[in-house]
Write a protein that holds these residues in place. Structure first.
Motif, mmCIF file in Angstrom:
data_model
loop_
_atom_site.group_PDB
_atom_site.id
_atom_site.type_symbol
_atom_site.label_atom_id
_atom_site.label_comp_id
_atom_site.label_asym_id
_atom_site.label_seq_id
_atom_site.Cartn_x
_atom_site.Cartn_y
_atom_site.Cartn_z
ATOM 1 N N ARG A 153 62.541 36.209 89.333
ATOM 2 C CA ARG A 153 62.181 34.820 89.556
ATOM 3 C C ARG A 153 63.449 34.006 89.800
ATOM 4 O O ARG A 153 64.509 34.312 89.266
ATOM 5 C CB ARG A 153 61.390 34.258 88.375
ATOM 6 C CG ARG A 153 60.026 34.911 88.246
ATOM 7 C CD ARG A 153 59.119 34.162 87.312
ATOM 8 N NE ARG A 153 57.796 34.753 87.298
ATOM 9 C CZ ARG A 153 56.780 34.310 86.551
ATOM 10 N NH1 ARG A 153 56.966 33.265 85.757
ATOM 11 N NH2 ARG A 153 55.607 34.896 86.596
ATOM 12 N N GLY A 324 57.641 30.229 88.352
ATOM 13 C CA GLY A 324 58.205 29.607 87.148
ATOM 14 C C GLY A 324 58.543 28.139 87.359
ATOM 15 O O GLY A 324 58.028 27.260 86.654
ATOM 16 N N TRP A 325 59.431 27.831 88.328
ATOM 17 C CA TRP A 325 59.831 26.435 88.517
ATOM 18 C C TRP A 325 58.723 25.611 89.141
ATOM 19 O O TRP A 325 58.614 24.395 88.869
ATOM 20 C CB TRP A 325 61.117 26.350 89.328
ATOM 21 C CG TRP A 325 61.020 26.671 90.799
ATOM 22 C CD1 TRP A 325 61.273 27.865 91.385
ATOM 23 C CD2 TRP A 325 60.677 25.763 91.853
ATOM 24 N NE1 TRP A 325 61.114 27.784 92.754
ATOM 25 C CE2 TRP A 325 60.749 26.495 93.064
ATOM 26 C CE3 TRP A 325 60.321 24.422 91.910
ATOM 27 C CZ2 TRP A 325 60.464 25.933 94.305
ATOM 28 C CZ3 TRP A 325 60.039 23.844 93.145
ATOM 29 C CH2 TRP A 325 60.100 24.601 94.327
ATOM 30 N N ASN A 328 56.600 23.884 86.630
ATOM 31 C CA ASN A 328 57.217 22.777 85.892
ATOM 32 C C ASN A 328 57.619 21.609 86.791
ATOM 33 O O ASN A 328 58.305 20.695 86.345
ATOM 34 C CB ASN A 328 58.477 23.289 85.170
ATOM 35 C CG ASN A 328 58.156 24.345 84.143
ATOM 36 O OD1 ASN A 328 57.133 24.270 83.468
ATOM 37 N ND2 ASN A 328 59.022 25.351 84.019
ATOM 38 N N HIS A 352 49.072 34.469 90.045
ATOM 39 C CA HIS A 352 50.057 33.392 90.146
ATOM 40 C C HIS A 352 49.397 32.079 90.558
ATOM 41 O O HIS A 352 49.747 31.010 90.044
ATOM 42 C CB HIS A 352 51.141 33.772 91.143
ATOM 43 C CG HIS A 352 52.022 34.895 90.691
ATOM 44 N ND1 HIS A 352 52.393 35.062 89.377
ATOM 45 C CD2 HIS A 352 52.602 35.919 91.380
ATOM 46 C CE1 HIS A 352 53.173 36.129 89.278
ATOM 47 N NE2 HIS A 352 53.312 36.662 90.467
ATOM 48 N N ARG A 359 48.586 25.231 84.984
ATOM 49 C CA ARG A 359 49.737 24.436 84.550
ATOM 50 C C ARG A 359 49.692 23.027 85.141
ATOM 51 O O ARG A 359 50.126 22.063 84.507
ATOM 52 C CB ARG A 359 51.019 25.163 84.923
ATOM 53 C CG ARG A 359 51.199 26.448 84.092
ATOM 54 C CD ARG A 359 52.315 27.325 84.572
ATOM 55 N NE ARG A 359 53.630 26.761 84.315
ATOM 56 C CZ ARG A 359 54.776 27.373 84.589
ATOM 57 N NH1 ARG A 359 54.754 28.577 85.144
ATOM 58 N NH2 ARG A 359 55.927 26.807 84.324
#
Length: 713
Positions: A153, A324-325, A328, A352, A359
């Protein structure tokens, strides 16, 4: 014609190598490939192939294809030498096929459009050097992730800069109280997911939520105005609706609707996940329809992205690096294009996408979530499951609060007859939008599919019919052996259709382990046998009615078609999975703009989405697909907004083979889609996969013929 020659020779070899002399049997690339393929085969015998072995497997396949194309194109090579080399290459290809039987995930690496990692390119060059072949170093294109990079990642510097500039991404709870929650618990003990899916299989009213009349027709740059049906969806977003399964038929402008819905909902920054082939098109459409917004496209590790952009576009193939990023980043909305790509919930791609939607919902109570697909039903009603979960309508166990509340309000349980129609309506009202061209776009002419039967009366045709008979005999033998093994035999009860299905399932699941022909090799042989006939028909069309789009599933069928067009003196261009972006664009431009380029030869997998080819009105489908969705996508490269002539898809069917059975099954599958999505009452076939149904049809017919032959005169 020089352009054609380049497409038939070195461009497909892919090794950019200089060969100074003919290799002996123990020299050149073939010994290197033979050694490497044995190593991969041995690894597969020990268990699942590791990432390094998968890379080697893909490189071997690429080099075999390249060497085969080079040898076939070398007119100066003696025929005996050519035959010897091709035989050795076939031996390597056979080992590749047997290896894929042990680890079926390797089959994905054989697809024309399978992404090639930087590790694979490096290994390819190393193997060429081992063979004594000089390699011209090329600038590496932006890397595309494959399964070998799923654990790596990244966090692009620009993305970090944006997050540092706004470090306090506090959760948004402003809309929590607006979310509808159940007020009763009548359905508390019921399993509801299966009844919900079956509600869509049973048909009913058309699949479209109520949409408001637009107060105005939004437009993009250069005064491009939305059509009425597009503006209705944008108005719904402006009125506060936030989840949409936008299942308009291909060609009705879903991209523009999604972008302007995001504008109406103020859902920026917006994340857009798309197939690689349409990534650039999304950036272009964003510039046209939302000119006040900045868009950035993630390539490779994302080092060139604009972390402060309003629209972030990423392709599925590299999503694993960036999940991942992205989770966020503080997105207020997410669009998934060609959403049927996430139907398999066990795939990393699907996982994913679902993780990102969760999220985003965790930070924003009512984000804009849109799933776009012109073919939302691929093989089964439950293909909806991942899409509904992405939209937040369900989770793994059952309906989420908004849908549960709607079902509770209906006052019905799955035991009552009215439940299914009411449940279907409740799901549709959450945001399913399905419009057909015939309903909303009077300027798009109707399309039709016309079957053209061809007779395979040569040696290839006789071989195919003999192989098909052998396959039928094998199925009958397994069926009779299973009957004989039963402890209780009931005389005169006819064909046991449950046993037929079990035998067919066993044959399909173990097909690749056999040395004889199976349903997959049969269909490939049929495609090869009718390739020249299909190309001849396309050539006749081109000479009589104008430009033609020719679709094929396999590379060798495309090769035959291109050779046929060259022999007939027809100009052609080609869309293949191994092309660079520039080569692809050049091929489309030459077909669109050059009157001498009369045919474009397209790979079903590489050109089935993301292309506008409405300069033609005739499509030739030389090989049948395994899904009605793939067939529809191909036809809709031509049948789109801007088309001014009736569109006809000419489907080439090999008579007296499996082809007609497959065609019927494909049409049945299209009927299932019509019932599920358009409320059609037409009869449909089973929703099981077409490969299985083809084997069932073959075995049933063979048993019926055997029973008829046993009857007294």
């Amino acid at each position: 014609m020089a352009q054609q020659a380049s497409r038939r020779g070195g461009a497909r070899g892919g090794n950019n190598a200089t060969r100074d002399r003919r290799p002996r049997d123990n020299e050149g690339i073939i010994p290197v490939l033979a050694k490497a393929v044995r190593q991969v085969e041995a690894a597969a015998q020990r268990g699942a192939v590791r990432p390094s072995g998968r890379t080697a497997y893909q490189v071997i396949a690429l080099l075999v294809r390249g060497e085969r194309a080079r040898v076939k194109a070398d007119a100066a090579m003696p025929e005996t030498e050519r035959t010897n080399i091709l035989t050795r290459l076939d031996g390597i290809a056979t080992i590749l096929a047997k290896t894929a039987v042990r680890d079926t995930s390797l089959l994905a690496l054989l697809a024309e459009d399978a992404p090639v990692s930087s590790a694979a390119k490096s290994l390819k060059n190393d193997m060429l050097r081992q063979a004594g072949i000089e390699v011209e170093e090329e600038p590496e294109p932006e890397p595309v992730a494959t399964s070998t990079t799923t654990s790596r990642r990244v966090a692009p510097p620009q993305a970090i800069a944006r997050q540092l500039a706004n470090p306090f991404l506090a959760p948004d709870y402003s809309a929590v109280q607006q979310l509808k929650r159940p007020t009763t618990n009548r359905l508390g003990g019921w399993e509801l997911l299966t009844p919900l899916f079956r509600a869509f299989e049973s048909g009913g009213d058309s699949t479209c939520m109520p949409l408001p009349e637009p107060t105005e027709l939004p437009h993009g740059i250069r005064g491009m105005e939305l059509m009425h049906h597009q503006a209705q969806l944008v108005q719904s977003a402006a009125d506060g609706h936030r989840t949409f399964l936008l299942a308009d038929e291909p060609g009705l402008g879903k991209t523009a609707q999604a972008l302007l819905a995001a504008e109406a909902a103020d859902a920026f920054p917006l994340l857009v996940a798309v197939p690689n082939v349409v990534k650039a098109n999304w950036a272009h459409e964003a510039e046209l329809w939302t000119p006040r917004r900045t868009a950035t496209v993630i390539h490779g590790d994302g080092e060139t992205i604009d972390g402060f952009a309003d629209i972030v576009i990423v392709n599925y193939e590299i999503l694993d690096r960036h999940v991942g990023w992205l989770g966020n980043h503080g997105f207020n909305g997410m669009v998934v294009d060609e959403a049927h790509f996430i139907k398999n919930k066990t795939s990393q791609r699907s996982q994913h996408v679902l993780e990102l939607s969760e999220r985003i919902r965790a930070r924003r109570a009512n984000p804009l979530l849109m799933a776009l697909t012109g073919t939302p039903l691929i093989n089964d009603i439950e293909d909806f499951k991942a899409i509904w979960q992405f939209l937040g309508w369900i989770d793994d166990k059952g309906p989420r609060p908004a849908l549960k509340a709607a079902l509770e309000e209906n006052g019905l349980t799955p035991a009552e007859s009215g439940f299914y129609a009411a449940a279907r309506r409740s799901v549709i009202d959450l945001g399913i939008v399905r419009r057909r061209k015939i309903d909303v776009a009077a300027d798009i002419p109707a399309r039709r599919i016309a079957d053209i039967p061809v007779e395979l009366d040569d040696e290839a045709g006789r071989s195919i019919r003999a192989a098909e008979a052998d396959l039928a005999r094998r199925l009958v033998s397994r069926y009779e052996a299973a009957l004989a093994a039963r402890s209780v035999v009931v005389e005169g009860e006819g064909i046991d259709h449950a046993l037929v299905r079990r035998v067919a399932t066993a044959e399909r699941d173990s097909a690749a382990e056999k040395t004889g022909d199976n349903v997959f090799t049969m269909m490939r042989k049929i495609g090869q046998a009718k390739a020249e006939l299909a190309a001849d028909y396309a050539a006749q069309l081109a000479r009589n009615v104008g430009k033609v789009v020719f679709f094929a599933k396999h590379i060798d069928v495309m090769d035959v078609a291109e050779a046929t067009f060259a022999k007939r003196g027809l100009g052609y261009s080609s869309i293949r999975g191994d092309q660079t972006k520039k080569a692809r664009e050049d091929a489309i431009a030459s077909f669109t703009n050059d009157p001498d380029v009369q045919v474009i030869v397209c790979s079903l997998s590489a050109a089935g989405v993301g292309l506008n080819l409405q300069v033609a009105s005739n499509v030739v489908l030389s090989e049948l697909s395994w899904t009605s969705a793939e067939q529809t996508q191909a036809i809709d490269r031509v049948h789109r907004i801007g088309q001014t002539e009736p569109v006809t898809a000419w489907r080439i069917i090999a008579a007296q083979t499996l082809d007609p059975k497959i065609a019927v099954l494909i049409d049945d599958k299209a009927g299932l889609a019509a019932r599920a999505l358009d409320g059609s009452d037409e009869e449909i076939g089973s929703s099981a996969d077409i490969q299985l149904e083809a084997l069932i049809a073959l075995l049933t017919e063979a048993l019926e013929q055997k029973a008829a032959a046993a009857l007294p005169e």
